[in-house]
Write a protein that holds these residues in place. Structure first.
Motif, short mmCIF file in Angstrom:
data_model
loop_
_atom_site.label_atom_id
_atom_site.label_comp_id
_atom_site.label_asym_id
_atom_site.label_seq_id
_atom_site.Cartn_x
_atom_site.Cartn_y
_atom_site.Cartn_z
N MET A 71 0.85 -1.19 0.14
CA MET A 71 -0.03 -0.14 0.00
C MET A 71 0.80 1.26 0.10
SD MET A 71 -3.37 -0.43 2.58
CE MET A 71 -2.40 -0.84 3.95
N ARG A 72 0.56 2.34 -0.41
CA ARG A 72 0.89 3.73 -0.56
C ARG A 72 0.48 4.25 0.95
NH1 ARG A 72 -2.04 6.22 -5.32
NH2 ARG A 72 -3.48 5.06 -4.16
N ILE A 73 1.47 4.60 1.92
CA ILE A 73 1.05 4.59 3.29
C ILE A 73 1.81 6.25 3.45
CG2 ILE A 73 1.61 4.33 5.87
CD1 ILE A 73 0.99 1.39 5.27
N LEU A 74 1.02 7.26 4.04
CA LEU A 74 1.52 8.63 4.45
C LEU A 74 1.84 8.32 5.80
CD1 LEU A 74 1.71 11.20 3.12
CD2 LEU A 74 -0.62 11.64 4.09
N LEU A 75 3.05 8.48 6.29
CA LEU A 75 3.34 8.57 7.74
C LEU A 75 3.58 9.82 8.13
CD1 LEU A 75 4.64 7.34 9.99
CD2 LEU A 75 6.83 7.05 9.03
N ILE A 76 2.57 10.35 8.91
CA ILE A 76 2.51 11.79 9.29
C ILE A 76 3.06 11.75 10.73
CG2 ILE A 76 0.57 13.50 10.01
CD1 ILE A 76 -1.16 11.92 8.28
N ALA A 77 4.24 12.67 11.04
CA ALA A 77 4.99 12.82 12.06
C ALA A 77 5.64 14.35 12.21
CB ALA A 77 6.02 11.67 12.39
N GLY A 78 5.97 14.50 13.44
CA GLY A 78 6.52 15.76 13.30
C GLY A 78 5.54 16.73 14.22
N GLY A 79 4.90 17.79 13.36
CA GLY A 79 4.06 18.67 13.79
C GLY A 79 4.61 19.80 14.68
N TRP A 80 4.05 20.55 15.45
CA TRP A 80 4.36 21.80 16.25
C TRP A 80 4.39 21.80 17.68
CZ3 TRP A 80 0.94 22.08 12.29
CH2 TRP A 80 -0.67 22.32 12.65
N SER A 81 3.95 20.66 18.23
CA SER A 81 3.69 20.87 19.70
C SER A 81 5.14 20.59 20.40
CB SER A 81 2.89 19.43 20.05
OG SER A 81 3.52 18.21 20.00
N SER A 82 4.99 20.71 21.76
CA SER A 82 6.43 20.35 22.37
C SER A 82 6.84 19.09 22.50
CB SER A 82 5.94 20.97 23.88
OG SER A 82 4.86 20.07 24.46
N GLU A 83 5.95 18.12 21.71
CA GLU A 83 6.56 16.71 21.65
C GLU A 83 6.83 16.56 20.23
OE1 GLU A 83 3.63 14.17 24.05
OE2 GLU A 83 2.37 16.03 23.83
N ARG A 84 7.33 17.40 19.64
CA ARG A 84 7.70 17.07 18.27
C ARG A 84 8.87 16.02 17.82
NH1 ARG A 84 8.06 19.01 12.98
NH2 ARG A 84 10.19 19.24 11.97
N GLU A 85 9.91 16.34 18.83
CA GLU A 85 11.24 15.33 18.82
C GLU A 85 10.90 14.00 19.14
OE1 GLU A 85 13.92 16.20 17.30
OE2 GLU A 85 12.99 18.40 16.80
N VAL A 86 9.70 13.82 20.12
CA VAL A 86 9.37 12.47 20.51
C VAL A 86 8.58 11.80 19.18
CG1 VAL A 86 8.09 11.41 21.81
CG2 VAL A 86 9.14 13.24 22.88
N SER A 87 7.92 12.58 18.47
CA SER A 87 6.96 12.19 17.47
C SER A 87 8.29 11.80 16.28
CB SER A 87 6.16 13.25 17.00
OG SER A 87 5.74 13.06 15.59
N LEU A 88 8.91 12.52 15.89
CA LEU A 88 10.06 12.34 14.65
C LEU A 88 10.96 11.10 15.45
CD1 LEU A 88 11.14 15.97 14.00
CD2 LEU A 88 9.48 14.30 12.71
N SER A 89 11.27 10.95 16.67
CA SER A 89 12.07 9.89 16.70
C SER A 89 11.12 8.44 16.52
CB SER A 89 12.56 9.89 18.24
OG SER A 89 13.11 8.68 18.91
N GLY A 90 10.29 8.33 17.05
CA GLY A 90 9.27 7.23 16.89
C GLY A 90 8.87 6.78 15.47
N ALA A 91 8.68 7.88 14.65
CA ALA A 91 8.63 7.67 13.23
C ALA A 91 9.68 6.87 12.48
CB ALA A 91 8.24 9.17 12.49
N ARG A 92 10.85 7.20 12.94
CA ARG A 92 12.03 6.43 12.13
C ARG A 92 11.65 4.91 12.30
NH1 ARG A 92 14.99 11.23 14.23
NH2 ARG A 92 15.51 9.87 16.31
N GLY A 93 11.37 4.33 13.34
CA GLY A 93 11.15 2.99 13.63
C GLY A 93 9.88 2.36 12.77
N ILE A 94 8.85 3.40 12.87
CA ILE A 94 7.77 3.03 12.28
C ILE A 94 7.95 2.83 10.69
CG2 ILE A 94 5.26 3.90 11.57
CD1 ILE A 94 5.26 5.04 14.26
N GLU A 95 8.83 3.91 10.12
CA GLU A 95 9.11 3.90 8.71
C GLU A 95 9.75 2.57 8.41
OE1 GLU A 95 10.76 6.76 4.96
OE2 GLU A 95 11.24 7.18 7.34
#
Length: 306
Positions: A1-25
């Motif tokens: 499937m074509r999957i859009l991995l949405i991560a980052g954003g502008w909250s104070s938890e941005r770096e936590v989001s980006l860190s998790g996205a690497r393993g998910i990708e």
């Protein structure tokens, strides 16, 4: 499937989001999917267009947007399925003061609380006994969380959160150990017992994200009846909030063996060593298996009539 991995954003938890996205990708690619990264902080205006060009979206956002249901509502508008809960359940769970009202309505014990939408006068005192925990009402990852032992320190703790633009919730400190219990599909997972090694004495931001700052024991070495009660409460809260797919409920287990529900997370941390993946591993899911199951649940949810 074509999957859009949405991560980052502008909250104070941005770096936590980006860190998790690497393993998910990495897991998504290993499962054979084509992955496109999407960061709302740099291209929010293009989300509807990007979602329309993909078969599925995997959301790994923390705070707002993401946990507040906004991204989910936009994906619904684009006709793009995604993992986890929809807009309404996400919004209810993110707002701690509102979620606690729902817990009480469904007979789930939760610590007393005071909700503050605006900063009170410096001499203001809550009708709760010290020590107190002062929290961001819609923030996560324990950012902004502080323990206050006297009125002298209260105003500074309140002011620090209000300066971020959020509201405040205050709870009394409940002595005990921290336990968390995930839900996957229609089953509760084995709980985790969290033992912070830092001097904080509670599971703060440092304890969550500093290697070696906390011990996480899964399955939790607690009595079977307490495990069963944590699982029952996690499932009850999940359903009461109208959630789907997965969630993670956080508790305090007091010295008398009673559980106190603190909050429910609709987009829990998703690194391979995060709490919910540990719980899923205890019942046989590899990290890739867990990602595949979340996609399966998300697709099934999208096919159900609203």
């Amino acid at each position: 499937m074509r999957i859009l991995l949405i991560a980052g954003g502008w909250s104070s938890e941005r770096e936590v989001s980006l860190s998790g996205a690497r393993g998910i990708e990495k897991a998504l690619i290993a499962l054979g999917h084509n992955v496109t990264r999407f960061d709302p902080a740099t291209s929010m205006d293009g989300l509807l267009e990007a979602a329309s060009a993909h078969d599925f979206a995997f959301i790994n956002l923390h705070g707002s947007p993401g946990e507040d249901g906004l991204v989910q509502a936009m994906l619904d508008a684009a006709g793009c399925p995604y993992q986890g809960s929809g807009p309404a359940g996400s919004f209810l769970a993110l707002n701690k003061a509102v979620a606690k009202q729902i817990f009480v309505r469904h007979g789930l014990p939760t610590p007393e609380w005071v909700f503050l939408p605006v900063l009170p006068a410096e001499a203001w005192q809550p009708a709760l006994a010290y020590p107190l925990f002062v929290k961001s009402n819609t923030g996560g990852s324990s950012l902004g969380l502080s323990r206050v032992d006297s009125q002298a320190d209260l105003h500074a703790a309140l002011k620090a959160i209000f300066e971020t633009g959020d509201e405040v919730i205050i709870e009394p400190s409940v002595p005990g150990m921290e336990v968390t219990c995930g839900v996957l599909g229609d089953r509760a997972l084995p709980p985790v017992l969290i033992l912070p090694e830092s001097g904080a004495g509670f599971f703060d931001y440092k304890a969550k994200y500093t290697p070696g700052a906390a011990r996480e024991v899964c399955p939790a070495p607690i009595p079977e009846e307490v495990t069963a009660e944590a699982q029952r409460m996690a499932l009850t809260a999940h359903r009461a909030l109208g959630l789907s797919g997965y969630s993670r409920a956080d508790f305090i287990l007091d010295p008398d063996g009673n559980l106190h529900l603190l909050e429910v997370n609709t987009l829990p941390g998703m690194t391979p060593t995060s709490l919910l993946p540990q719980e899923a591993a205890a019942v046989g899911y590899s990290f890739e298996d867990l990602i595949a199951e979340l996609i399966k649940l998300g697709l099934a949810s999208a096919q159900r009539p609203s």
